[in-house]
Scaffold this motif. Structure first.
Motif, short mmCIF file in Angstrom:
data_model
loop_
_atom_site.label_atom_id
_atom_site.label_comp_id
_atom_site.label_asym_id
_atom_site.label_seq_id
_atom_site.Cartn_x
_atom_site.Cartn_y
_atom_site.Cartn_z
N UNK A 53 34.46 81.97 38.91
CA UNK A 53 34.73 83.46 39.84
C UNK A 53 36.31 83.44 40.49
N UNK A 54 36.86 84.45 40.30
CA UNK A 54 38.42 84.68 40.54
C UNK A 54 38.28 84.71 42.15
N UNK A 55 39.15 84.18 42.77
CA UNK A 55 39.26 84.15 44.08
C UNK A 55 39.83 85.47 44.72
N UNK A 56 40.36 86.28 44.16
CA UNK A 56 41.04 87.39 44.47
C UNK A 56 40.09 88.81 44.56
N UNK A 57 39.57 89.16 43.45
CA UNK A 57 38.68 90.33 43.58
C UNK A 57 37.21 89.74 42.77
N UNK A 58 37.13 88.60 42.72
CA UNK A 58 35.58 88.19 42.25
C UNK A 58 35.41 88.33 40.77
N UNK A 59 36.19 88.86 40.20
CA UNK A 59 35.68 88.77 38.66
C UNK A 59 35.33 87.57 38.26
N UNK A 60 34.16 87.44 37.46
CA UNK A 60 33.37 86.51 37.11
C UNK A 60 33.76 86.37 35.60
N UNK A 61 33.91 85.31 35.06
CA UNK A 61 34.23 85.01 33.57
C UNK A 61 33.31 83.80 33.10
N UNK A 62 32.60 83.78 31.75
CA UNK A 62 31.83 82.92 31.16
C UNK A 62 33.06 81.70 30.89
N UNK A 63 32.59 80.55 31.47
CA UNK A 63 33.61 79.59 31.46
C UNK A 63 34.17 78.98 29.83
#
Ligand code: FES
Ligand SMILES: [Fe+2]
Length: 385
Positions: free
Chosen positions: A105-115
């Motif tokens: 989860x990105x710390x800026x706008x919370x986009x989440x990516x499958x690692x």
């Protein structure tokens, strides 16, 4: 130094176009950037990024390989992954974010990516009115696997897609079920080419590695070694190793059988050595991995079934690496002023082969023709060391 301009695009309007632009920049632009800033790395190979033990579950770890910032981690199921350490939204390092199960989860706008795939799985700001297809957004990611105690990352060239068939991760050769292992690493303030030719340099031993357990300067004598071409590299053909080295004498004494040694160098950066005598064996691999154009790292792994405990072997191996490291630090001091350099026959012939292999590989990739090997066949090199 030339930098890539940030690319902004309207994701909602033209996602597929925009994605293509980012993944495959205009060929002419790429060439121009390459010419001006080519750091001399070999892409499309596996490189060790970190020790396995450093990558723990639910923790994000940074690494730099070939000047590419990476974020490494281990999912809740224990699978390692490597993503480019930059969010595709605004570029903030993903390593500032958090790992939740198998998503970063990105710390800026919370986009989440499958690692493991880099695929976006959530954009929290989207409303039911938004048409953006979340699953078409990808963070940069690289094939990532564990072997021999390292996390390896397949570094495909910037602006290219990961090839469909990725080669096997290099594995250390072992010859029995039970064995001991050791891992050591050290950084060199050197360009990868200097790191590699230093690794294969046969003439520095009696000067840099003088010690009671290895060899003395006075023990220098003439050697003749046979080399043969192998795919992407060369092999010092099986031979009985140097008689002025205590460890080899000991090995011979222990088994009462002849010792044979095979040393290979294979692009992009692997030097392997296998010593065998009867049932006893010792196998080692050193890789020199580019971190930046002015920094590389040696990772040394060895395995053996000889009755040498690890705690006895470790200080010897460490001393060896430190001697090389100190030499490279001194060399970097001289190289700052761009001196003219020389490669001589036969002591530097392996370095010449390395440069030729590298150039021929790049040429074959550029033209799509088979790689020309710089060696015609077996050849004997002579030097004193
Ligand atoms: S910068 Fe990562 S979500 Fe916006
Ligand atoms: Fe050395």
């Amino acid at each position: 130094m030339l930098r890539y301009e940030p690319v902004y695009y309207d994701a909602d309007k033209n996602m597929s176009e925009a994605t293509r632009t980012v993944l495959q920049p205009d060929a002419a632009t790429t060439r121009e950037i390459d010419q001006q800033t080519d750091p001399g790395f070999l892409w499309d190979f596996w490189y060790p990024a970190s020790r396995s033990t450093e990558i723990r579950v639910q923790k994000l770890t940074r690494a730099l390989l070939l000047e590419v910032p990476l974020v490494l981690g281990r999912t809740a199921e224990g699978k390692v992954f490597a993503m480019r350490d930059a969010c595709p939204h605004r570029g903030i390092p993903l390593s500032y974010g958090r790992l939740d199960g198998s998503a970063v989860e990105c710390s800026y706008h919370g986009w989440r990516f499958d690692a493991c795939s880099g695929q976006c799985v959530e954009i929290p700001s989207l409303t039911s009115q938004d048409k953006l297809k979340v699953e078409r957004v990808f963070a940069g990611h690289f094939p990532c696997e564990e072997r021999d105690g390292y996390v390896w990352v397949f570094m495909n060239a910037p602006g290219t897609r990961v090839p469909e068939k990725v080669p096997e991760v290099p594995a250390l050769a072992v010859f029995s079920e039970k064995y001991k292992t050791i891992h050591l690493s050290c950084e060199l303030p050197s360009h990868i080419d200097h790191g590699i030719i230093g690794l294969m340099d046969p003439a520095h031993g009696p000067f840099v590695h003088q010690s009671w357990f290895w060899r003395k300067r006075a023990s220098i004598h003439e050697k003749a070694k046979q080399f043969e071409p192998i795919p992407n590299g060369f092999r010092m053909s099986p031979h009985s190793p140097s008689t002025n080295s205590a460890p080899y004498k000991l090995l011979k004494k222990m088994t009462g059988e002849p010792v044979t040694t095979v040393i290979d160098f294979v692009l992009p950066n692997l030097r392997t050595e296998i010593d065998r005598s009867g049932k006893m064996w010792f196998s080692s691999r050193a890789t020199v991995t580019p971190v930046r154009r002015d920094l590389c790292r040696i990772d040394f792994v060895a395995a053996w079934n000889l009755p040498f405990p690890v705690f006895l072997f470790r200080p010897f191996a460490k001393t060896f690496l430190r001697q090389d490291q100190e030499t490279m630090i001194q060399q970097a001091e001289g190289l700052k002023h761009n001196p003219r350099l020389m490669l001589i026959d036969d002591a530097d012939r392996q370095a010449k082969w390395y440069f030729a292999l590298k150039a021929n590989l790049l040429e074959s990739r550029r033209t799509g023709t088979p790689m020309v090997h710089p060696m015609d066949g077996p050849v004997t090199l002579r030097w004193r060391s």
